[in-house]
Design a protein around this motif. Structure first.
Motif, PDB file in Angstrom:
ATOM      1  N   UNK A   9      26.132 -41.257  52.926  1.00 31.84           N
ATOM      2  CA  UNK A   9      25.182 -42.288  52.471  1.00 31.84           C
ATOM      3  C   UNK A   9      23.736 -41.834  52.633  1.00 31.84           C
ATOM      4  N   UNK A  10      23.493 -40.959  53.608  1.00 31.95           N
ATOM      5  CA  UNK A  10      22.126 -40.482  53.846  1.00 31.95           C
ATOM      6  C   UNK A  10      21.615 -39.649  52.671  1.00 31.95           C
ATOM      7  N   UNK A  11      22.531 -39.166  51.820  1.00 35.02           N
ATOM      8  CA  UNK A  11      22.131 -38.293  50.706  1.00 35.02           C
ATOM      9  C   UNK A  11      22.234 -38.993  49.351  1.00 35.02           C
ATOM     10  N   UNK A  12      22.460 -40.289  49.400  1.00 29.48           N
ATOM     11  CA  UNK A  12      22.538 -41.069  48.160  1.00 29.48           C
ATOM     12  C   UNK A  12      21.470 -42.161  48.214  1.00 29.48           C
ATOM     13  N   UNK A  13      20.642 -42.228  47.165  1.00 30.76           N
ATOM     14  CA  UNK A  13      19.573 -43.232  47.135  1.00 30.76           C
ATOM     15  C   UNK A  13      18.271 -42.699  47.684  1.00 30.76           C
ATOM     16  N   UNK A  14      17.275 -43.588  47.745  1.00 29.45           N
ATOM     17  CA  UNK A  14      15.912 -43.194  48.133  1.00 29.45           C
ATOM     18  C   UNK A  14      15.428 -41.996  47.328  1.00 29.45           C
ATOM     19  N   UNK A  15      15.651 -42.073  46.035  1.00 32.52           N
ATOM     20  CA  UNK A  15      15.287 -40.977  45.125  1.00 32.52           C
ATOM     21  C   UNK A  15      13.774 -40.988  44.852  1.00 32.52           C
ATOM     22  N   UNK A  16      13.206 -39.832  44.471  1.00 34.36           N
ATOM     23  CA  UNK A  16      11.752 -39.764  44.263  1.00 34.36           C
ATOM     24  C   UNK A  16      11.279 -40.600  43.073  1.00 34.36           C
ATOM     25  N   UNK A  17      10.041 -41.049  43.206  1.00 34.37           N
ATOM     26  CA  UNK A  17       9.390 -41.810  42.129  1.00 34.37           C
ATOM     27  C   UNK A  17       8.193 -40.984  41.672  1.00 34.37           C
ATOM     28  N   UNK A  18       8.091 -40.764  40.366  1.00 38.02           N
ATOM     29  CA  UNK A  18       6.991 -39.917  39.878  1.00 38.02           C
ATOM     30  C   UNK A  18       6.214 -40.664  38.795  1.00 38.02           C
ATOM     31  N   UNK A  19       4.887 -40.505  38.804  1.00 32.83           N
ATOM     32  CA  UNK A  19       4.085 -41.109  37.748  1.00 32.83           C
ATOM     33  C   UNK A  19       4.055 -40.152  36.568  1.00 32.83           C
ATOM     34  N   UNK A  20       4.241 -40.690  35.348  1.00 31.66           N
ATOM     35  CA  UNK A  20       4.243 -39.840  34.151  1.00 31.66           C
ATOM     36  C   UNK A  20       2.879 -39.900  33.479  1.00 31.66           C
ATOM     37  N   UNK A  21       2.549 -38.817  32.746  1.00 33.12           N
ATOM     38  CA  UNK A  21       1.285 -38.818  32.003  1.00 33.12           C
ATOM     39  C   UNK A  21       1.513 -39.546  30.691  1.00 33.12           C
ATOM     40  N   UNK A 255       8.243 -30.885  27.712  1.00 33.92           N
ATOM     41  CA  UNK A 255       6.929 -30.330  27.358  1.00 33.92           C
ATOM     42  C   UNK A 255       5.762 -31.150  27.889  1.00 33.92           C
ATOM     43  N   UNK A 256       5.934 -32.454  27.922  1.00 32.56           N
ATOM     44  CA  UNK A 256       4.806 -33.314  28.323  1.00 32.56           C
ATOM     45  C   UNK A 256       4.781 -33.587  29.824  1.00 32.56           C
ATOM     46  N   UNK A 257       5.946 -33.542  30.470  1.00 33.93           N
ATOM     47  CA  UNK A 257       5.998 -33.939  31.884  1.00 33.93           C
ATOM     48  C   UNK A 257       6.601 -32.860  32.786  1.00 33.93           C
ATOM     49  N   UNK A 258       7.064 -31.765  32.187  1.00 31.58           N
ATOM     50  CA  UNK A 258       7.759 -30.716  32.941  1.00 31.58           C
ATOM     51  C   UNK A 258       8.971 -31.266  33.683  1.00 31.58           C
ATOM     52  N   UNK A 259       9.627 -32.240  33.055  1.00 27.18           N
ATOM     53  CA  UNK A 259      10.859 -32.789  33.651  1.00 27.18           C
ATOM     54  C   UNK A 259      12.034 -32.362  32.770  1.00 27.18           C
ATOM     55  N   UNK A 260      12.945 -31.647  33.391  1.00 25.61           N
ATOM     56  CA  UNK A 260      14.099 -31.100  32.676  1.00 25.61           C
ATOM     57  C   UNK A 260      15.295 -32.010  32.972  1.00 25.61           C
ATOM     58  N   UNK A 287       2.999 -51.789  33.300  1.00 27.90           N
ATOM     59  CA  UNK A 287       3.594 -50.776  34.171  1.00 27.90           C
ATOM     60  C   UNK A 287       5.105 -50.794  33.973  1.00 27.90           C
ATOM     61  N   UNK A 288       5.654 -49.620  33.694  1.00 24.75           N
ATOM     62  CA  UNK A 288       7.092 -49.535  33.433  1.00 24.75           C
ATOM     63  C   UNK A 288       7.743 -48.492  34.312  1.00 24.75           C
ATOM     64  N   UNK A 289       8.974 -48.769  34.648  1.00 16.25           N
ATOM     65  CA  UNK A 289       9.774 -47.793  35.385  1.00 16.25           C
ATOM     66  C   UNK A 289      10.900 -47.307  34.482  1.00 16.25           C
ATOM     67  N   UNK A 290      11.062 -46.000  34.417  1.00 17.64           N
ATOM     68  CA  UNK A 290      12.124 -45.392  33.612  1.00 17.64           C
ATOM     69  C   UNK A 290      13.137 -44.779  34.584  1.00 17.64           C
ATOM     70  N   UNK A 291      14.410 -45.011  34.324  1.00 21.29           N
ATOM     71  CA  UNK A 291      15.429 -44.431  35.198  1.00 21.29           C
ATOM     72  C   UNK A 291      15.933 -43.138  34.546  1.00 21.29           C
ATOM     73  N   UNK A 292      15.802 -42.025  35.256  1.00 22.01           N
ATOM     74  CA  UNK A 292      16.285 -40.730  34.758  1.00 22.01           C
ATOM     75  C   UNK A 292      17.545 -40.345  35.535  1.00 22.01           C
ATOM     76  N   UNK A 293      18.728 -40.519  34.910  1.00 25.32           N
ATOM     77  CA  UNK A 293      19.988 -40.384  35.657  1.00 25.32           C
ATOM     78  C   UNK A 293      20.419 -38.968  36.038  1.00 25.32           C
ATOM     79  N   UNK A 294      20.172 -37.967  35.169  1.00 24.86           N
ATOM     80  CA  UNK A 294      20.665 -36.628  35.550  1.00 24.86           C
ATOM     81  C   UNK A 294      19.764 -35.509  35.031  1.00 24.86           C
TER      82      UNK A 294
END
Ligand SMILES: Cc1ncc(COP(=O)(O)O)c(C=O)c1O
Length: 325
Positions: A9-21, A255-260, A287-294
């Motif tokens: 459980x210590x390795x599931x959740x509390x995932x990083x939050x990043x601001x996008x440009x 290309x815009x966020x360097x998120x692969x 303000x919006x939050x986007x969920x990036x699953x994988x």
């Protein structure tokens, strides 16, 4: 077994939050690929297995069976490995080769269906095979991401993380497949911050939001049936993204966020950007939050491969032509 599971459980959740440009709205992304086995499905798998053990349906000798051609199978396989449980994933030809290889390494046995169901997908065929396997395997348990409410309840933790990260939040964009993520997030968020709007993102041809069924070649988003657990979801708006746009969304994200990231992240990214750009929504500074699953690695041969993209474009054109005549 529960003790062993608690360690994970210590390795599931509390995932990083990043601001996008972005110019049209404030976009943030929750990087769910940072979970233990590499996707947000860890939350669902953990919750389903944990509650299966707690209720006495899973013991040391139980065989776990699951219909999944992707992240849920990997997540369940990881948990089963740690708990020394036998796991039988039922997969289909849309699976990418890296996942298939990994599942073969981690599972007791892999069953691959090859026949499409009447909607053009494989989901219904997989579900039939899962039920047959369950009937003939003594002491077996189906990790049922479509029907088990513990799937969506596994995302309450994500809801909590969202609430504690934002003082002001207007929209959450979530890709939909089994609907666990959108159901759990919306159920939790609406009870705590009902003003936050939940936007579901689906792919063309998926029947979840009643689009016309067409052949889908992109994994991780969409379904061939409306998932029963989705009746508990509270969804304010839906954006349907074409298969070719998903490829564009993934490349723009890179290309815009360097998120692969994977297909559903690209779909969510494109949906959110266009939502504010073209809808002329008054709160353009929402303000919006986007969920990036994988992550994107398992899509290198498909979404990120130009030749595959051109072939997909040709195939989709052919399908449009053949339904016109
Ligand atoms: C790649 C991908 N996309 C989307 C989702 C959200 O899907 P679901 O509706 O099944 O919770 C997941 C879930 O983990 C996923 O792994």
């Amino acid at each position: 077994m529960l003790k062993e599971l608690q360690k994970l459980a210590a390795f599931i959740g509390n995932t990083p939050l990043i601001e996008l440009k972005n110019n049209d709205a404030n976009l943030f992304a929750k990087l769910e690929y940072n979970n233990f086995s590499g996707s947000s499905k860890d939350r669902a798998a953990f919750s389903i297995i944990y509650n299966g053990i707690k209720s006495g349906k899973i013991s040391e000798n139980t065989t776990i069976i699951a219909s999944s051609s992707g992240n849920l199978a990997i997540a369940v396989a990881s948990i089963c490995k740690r708990l020394r449980l036998n796991f039988v994933p039922v997969i289909d030809p849309n699976i990418n080769s890296a996942y298939e290889t990994l599942l073969n390494l981690m599972s007791h046995k892999v069953v691959k269906v090859t026949e499409r169901d009447h909607t053009g997908g494989y989901l219904l065929t997989r579900i039939n095979v899962v039920n047959e396997l369950h009937a003939k395997t003594p002491d077996s348990f189906i990790a049922d991401q479509y029907g088990d409410p513990n799937n969506y309840k596994g995302y309450y933790g994500l809801g909590e993380e969202i609430i504690s990260s934002f003082e002001n939040l207007d929209y959450i964009f979530v890709a939909v497949s089994s609907s666990g993520a959108i159901t759990g997030i919306s159920d939790f968020i609406k009870r705590n911050k009902p003003e936050v709007k939940i936007v579901g993102v689906d792919v063309e041809g998926s029947v979840i939001f009643s689009d016309k069924p067409v052949k889908r070649y992109i994994s991780g988003i969409g379904a061939s049936q409306v998932p029963p657990i989705m009746e508990n979801a509270i969804i304010d708006d839906v954006v349907i993204v074409s298969q070719m746009s998903i490829i564009r969304g993934c490349n723009e994200l890179l290309n815009e966020q360097a998120i692969f990231a994977g297909a559903s992240s690209g779909a969510v990214y494109l949906a959110a950007k266009n939502y504010f750009r073209f809808n002329d929504i008054e709160e353009s500074k929402a303000t919006s939050l986007l969920i990036f699953p994988d992550k994107g690695h398992t899509y290198l041969d498909t979404i990120y491969n130009q030749e595959w993209g051109s072939q997909l474009a040709a195939k989709l054109n052919e399908e449009v032509l053949s339904t016109n005549f």
